[in-house]
Scaffold this motif. Structure first.
Motif, PDB file in Angstrom:
ATOM      1  N   PRO A   1      39.350  40.740  50.549  1.00  0.00           N
ATOM      2  CA  PRO A   1      40.329  41.476  49.745  1.00  0.00           C
ATOM      3  C   PRO A   1      41.241  42.371  50.591  1.00  0.00           C
ATOM      4  O   PRO A   1      41.097  43.596  50.634  1.00  0.00           O
ATOM      5  CB  PRO A   1      39.450  42.305  48.800  1.00  0.00           C
ATOM      6  N   THR A   2      42.191  41.740  51.295  1.00  0.00           N
ATOM      7  CA  THR A   2      43.193  42.483  52.071  1.00  0.00           C
ATOM      8  C   THR A   2      44.579  42.055  51.627  1.00  0.00           C
ATOM      9  O   THR A   2      44.763  40.980  51.050  1.00  0.00           O
ATOM     10  CB  THR A   2      43.049  42.215  53.580  1.00  0.00           C
ATOM     11  N   GLN A   3      45.593  42.892  51.926  1.00  0.00           N
ATOM     12  CA  GLN A   3      46.953  42.568  51.528  1.00  0.00           C
ATOM     13  C   GLN A   3      47.446  41.294  52.221  1.00  0.00           C
ATOM     14  O   GLN A   3      48.144  40.480  51.620  1.00  0.00           O
ATOM     15  CB  GLN A   3      47.887  43.728  51.847  1.00  0.00           C
ATOM     16  N   ASP A   4      47.077  41.089  53.488  1.00  0.00           N
ATOM     17  CA  ASP A   4      47.482  39.868  54.191  1.00  0.00           C
ATOM     18  C   ASP A   4      46.942  38.628  53.490  1.00  0.00           C
ATOM     19  O   ASP A   4      47.644  37.618  53.340  1.00  0.00           O
ATOM     20  CB  ASP A   4      46.994  39.894  55.646  1.00  0.00           C
ATOM     21  N   GLU A   5      45.671  38.682  53.075  1.00  0.00           N
ATOM     22  CA  GLU A   5      45.079  37.548  52.376  1.00  0.00           C
ATOM     23  C   GLU A   5      45.773  37.303  51.035  1.00  0.00           C
ATOM     24  O   GLU A   5      46.000  36.161  50.640  1.00  0.00           O
ATOM     25  CB  GLU A   5      43.584  37.782  52.167  1.00  0.00           C
ATOM     26  N   VAL A   6      46.109  38.389  50.346  1.00  0.00           N
ATOM     27  CA  VAL A   6      46.810  38.259  49.064  1.00  0.00           C
ATOM     28  C   VAL A   6      48.193  37.646  49.281  1.00  0.00           C
ATOM     29  O   VAL A   6      48.622  36.763  48.538  1.00  0.00           O
ATOM     30  CB  VAL A   6      46.908  39.622  48.361  1.00  0.00           C
ATOM     31  N   ASN A   7      48.909  38.114  50.313  1.00  0.00           N
ATOM     32  CA  ASN A   7      50.222  37.538  50.617  1.00  0.00           C
ATOM     33  C   ASN A   7      50.112  36.043  50.900  1.00  0.00           C
ATOM     34  O   ASN A   7      50.949  35.248  50.451  1.00  0.00           O
ATOM     35  CB  ASN A   7      50.842  38.246  51.830  1.00  0.00           C
ATOM     36  N   GLY A   8      49.072  35.672  51.658  1.00  0.00           N
ATOM     37  CA  GLY A   8      48.856  34.259  51.939  1.00  0.00           C
ATOM     38  C   GLY A   8      48.596  33.455  50.680  1.00  0.00           C
ATOM     39  O   GLY A   8      49.068  32.316  50.539  1.00  0.00           O
ATOM     40  N   ALA A   9      47.858  34.046  49.747  1.00  0.00           N
ATOM     41  CA  ALA A   9      47.573  33.355  48.487  1.00  0.00           C
ATOM     42  C   ALA A   9      48.842  33.148  47.669  1.00  0.00           C
ATOM     43  O   ALA A   9      49.063  32.072  47.102  1.00  0.00           O
ATOM     44  CB  ALA A   9      46.544  34.154  47.684  1.00  0.00           C
ATOM     45  N   PHE A  10      49.694  34.162  47.611  1.00  0.00           N
ATOM     46  CA  PHE A  10      50.958  34.010  46.884  1.00  0.00           C
ATOM     47  C   PHE A  10      51.827  32.932  47.524  1.00  0.00           C
ATOM     48  O   PHE A  10      52.456  32.127  46.826  1.00  0.00           O
ATOM     49  CB  PHE A  10      51.711  35.344  46.841  1.00  0.00           C
ATOM     50  N   SER A  11      51.864  32.897  48.850  1.00  0.00           N
ATOM     51  CA  SER A  11      52.654  31.869  49.537  1.00  0.00           C
ATOM     52  C   SER A  11      52.129  30.479  49.220  1.00  0.00           C
ATOM     53  O   SER A  11      52.893  29.543  48.948  1.00  0.00           O
ATOM     54  CB  SER A  11      52.622  32.108  51.050  1.00  0.00           C
ATOM     55  N   ARG A  12      50.815  30.335  49.247  1.00  0.00           N
ATOM     56  CA  ARG A  12      50.212  29.028  48.967  1.00  0.00           C
ATOM     57  C   ARG A  12      50.492  28.592  47.538  1.00  0.00           C
ATOM     58  O   ARG A  12      50.799  27.419  47.275  1.00  0.00           O
ATOM     59  CB  ARG A  12      48.699  29.103  49.212  1.00  0.00           C
ATOM     60  N   LEU A  13      50.402  29.527  46.587  1.00  0.00           N
ATOM     61  CA  LEU A  13      50.682  29.183  45.195  1.00  0.00           C
ATOM     62  C   LEU A  13      52.143  28.798  45.021  1.00  0.00           C
ATOM     63  O   LEU A  13      52.475  27.946  44.194  1.00  0.00           O
ATOM     64  CB  LEU A  13      50.311  30.353  44.275  1.00  0.00           C
ATOM     65  N   GLY A  14      53.029  29.427  45.795  1.00  0.00           N
ATOM     66  CA  GLY A  14      54.435  29.039  45.753  1.00  0.00           C
ATOM     67  C   GLY A  14      54.624  27.607  46.192  1.00  0.00           C
ATOM     68  O   GLY A  14      55.399  26.841  45.596  1.00  0.00           O
ATOM     69  N   GLU A  15      53.896  27.196  47.225  1.00  0.00           N
ATOM     70  CA  GLU A  15      53.955  25.803  47.696  1.00  0.00           C
ATOM     71  C   GLU A  15      53.386  24.840  46.656  1.00  0.00           C
ATOM     72  O   GLU A  15      53.822  23.692  46.565  1.00  0.00           O
ATOM     73  CB  GLU A  15      53.163  25.670  49.000  1.00  0.00           C
ATOM     74  N   LEU A  16      52.409  25.318  45.894  1.00  0.00           N
ATOM     75  CA  LEU A  16      51.782  24.461  44.889  1.00  0.00           C
ATOM     76  C   LEU A  16      52.569  24.422  43.582  1.00  0.00           C
ATOM     77  O   LEU A  16      52.152  23.781  42.626  1.00  0.00           O
ATOM     78  CB  LEU A  16      50.356  24.950  44.616  1.00  0.00           C
ATOM     79  N   ALA A  17      53.698  25.128  43.536  1.00  0.00           N
ATOM     80  CA  ALA A  17      54.614  25.079  42.400  1.00  0.00           C
ATOM     81  C   ALA A  17      53.973  25.571  41.103  1.00  0.00           C
ATOM     82  O   ALA A  17      53.689  24.794  40.188  1.00  0.00           O
ATOM     83  CB  ALA A  17      55.164  23.667  42.224  1.00  0.00           C
ATOM     84  N   VAL A  18      53.706  26.861  41.039  1.00  0.00           N
ATOM     85  CA  VAL A  18      53.226  27.470  39.799  1.00  0.00           C
ATOM     86  C   VAL A  18      54.354  28.316  39.207  1.00  0.00           C
ATOM     87  O   VAL A  18      55.270  28.739  39.902  1.00  0.00           O
ATOM     88  CB  VAL A  18      51.971  28.341  40.046  1.00  0.00           C
ATOM     89  N   ASP A  19      54.285  28.530  37.900  1.00  0.00           N
ATOM     90  CA  ASP A  19      55.341  29.265  37.206  1.00  0.00           C
ATOM     91  C   ASP A  19      55.121  30.775  37.239  1.00  0.00           C
ATOM     92  O   ASP A  19      56.085  31.543  37.181  1.00  0.00           O
ATOM     93  CB  ASP A  19      55.411  28.809  35.750  1.00  0.00           C
ATOM     94  N   ALA A  20      53.878  31.213  37.293  1.00  0.00           N
ATOM     95  CA  ALA A  20      53.546  32.636  37.287  1.00  0.00           C
ATOM     96  C   ALA A  20      52.112  32.778  37.778  1.00  0.00           C
ATOM     97  O   ALA A  20      51.403  31.780  37.946  1.00  0.00           O
ATOM     98  CB  ALA A  20      53.711  33.231  35.888  1.00  0.00           C
ATOM     99  N   VAL A  21      51.693  34.019  38.005  1.00  0.00           N
ATOM    100  CA  VAL A  21      50.389  34.242  38.629  1.00  0.00           C
ATOM    101  C   VAL A  21      49.615  35.309  37.861  1.00  0.00           C
ATOM    102  O   VAL A  21      50.172  36.329  37.442  1.00  0.00           O
ATOM    103  CB  VAL A  21      50.548  34.691  40.101  1.00  0.00           C
TER     104      VAL A  21
END
Length: 332
Positions: A97-117
């Motif tokens: 649970p770190t901000q870097d890990e969270v940023n990475g998760a948002f980037s990955r979800l962007g690549e996976l084409a999601v509408d919202a999180v």
């Protein structure tokens, strides 16, 4: 689509309306089109449809742990509510649970084409006061204290804890001990704060020392061995039902009867809590409603483009069973 239209004897527009689930198509025509789709092995191209519509019909979910009951039940409720709205769910666990890990998760979800999180927060970040969300992403956070920055949905942790402590005090117990969850948990923090505040409001003197576990039955058992040695302890509010199960075992091993000698209240109302020995008095959490409100909130933000902030609290209720009673009479 043209092949399906020719086989079914309809227009390509009618095939499009059927494949997209739109109303206004005669039921016989719909069956005819679906039969043609099956015969030809036709599947709508979801990627092309997403590009045309500008949405992917998929919600991303970020969570820090799949080991806690609360997270699993919240995730299940989110997936069920999303499916009811015609959305799929893409799950992305975050190892640390770190901000870097969270940023990475948002980037990955962007690549996976999601509408919202939806972020199931539960624990504090190790390197930040609260999570930072990339600009332009519609987000709802479950189980957090960031309601001044984001849309947050949470169980009324404090209200449930107050009800548990008041129940024990109203039975006549002079004070209430607390077996808390881990320090990094938002839920554990709010339940512990409400326990202490409720004792203060009731005019109880100094609160007993707080005892911690890690949500597991084993940690409840270890803490219970310590609590069982406290001769003046007649009531315990436990931060979740699994730790309460371990506590019940420890009290039994040490000859402390429940509820004759010690009353116990849990939190969560897991399905098994009614089968504990004795059946456990506990605080019921409505995980299904939390999941529904998370999905409803994030879809509303997508459709309206709003910048909502604040916290929606889902009420709890105390479920009285056989693990609580009046305290034993004082020894003479």
């Amino acid at each position: 689509m043209g092949d399906v239209a020719r086989l079914a004897g309809v227009s390509a527009q009618t095939v499009s309306r059927v494949s997209n689930g739109f109303a206004g198509v005669n039921e016989d025509t719909r069956r005819q089109v679906l039969a043609a789709m099956r015969e030809l092995g036709y599947r709508p191209n979801s990627a092309a449809r997403a590009l045309r519509r500008g949405e992917f019909r998929t919600l991303g979910v970020i969570t820090f742990s799949l080991s806690t009951l609360g997270n699993i039940r919240t995730l299940d409720a989110i997936a069920t509510s999303a499916a009811r709205e015609g959305y799929a769910v893409t799950l992305l666990p975050v190892a640390v649970p770190t901000q870097d890990e969270v940023n990475g998760a948002f980037s990955r979800l962007g690549e996976l084409a999601v509408d919202a999180v939806i972020v199931i927060m539960e624990v504090h970040l190790l390197d930040a006061a609260t999570v930072s969300v990339p600009p332009g992403v519609q987000v709802v956070v479950a189980d957090s204290d960031a309601g001044d920055r984001y849309t947050v949905v949470d169980t009324d942790q404090a209200g449930g804890a107050r009800d548990a402590v008041r129940h024990l005090l109203e039975l006549g117990h002079r004070t209430v001990w607390h077996l808390a969850g881990p320090e990094d948990s938002f839920a554990a923090q709010r339940r512990a704060n409400a326990w202490r505040a409720t004792l203060g409001e009731a005019g109880v003197g100094e609160a007993p020392p707080l005892v911690r576990g890690d949500w597991s039955a084993e940690s409840g058992y270890r803490a219970g061995l310590r609590i069982a040695e406290e001769a003046d302890c007649t009531a315990v509010f436990v931060a979740n039902d699994q730790m309460a199960l371990g506590l019940l075992r420890a009290l039994d091993e040490r000859g402390r009867r429940v509820p004759e000698d010690v009353s116990v209240v849990g939190f969560d109302d897991i399905p098994e809590s009614a089968s504990f020995l004795p059946p456990l008095t506990t605080v019921h959490q409505d995980f299904a409603e939390v999941g529904r409100l998370c999905v409803e909130g994030v879809l509303r933000k997508m459709r309206e483009g709003g910048e909502e902030h604040g916290t929606t609290l889902v009420p709890t209720r105390l479920v009285r069973r056989l693990s609580t009673a009046a305290p034993p009479p004082p020894a003479h």
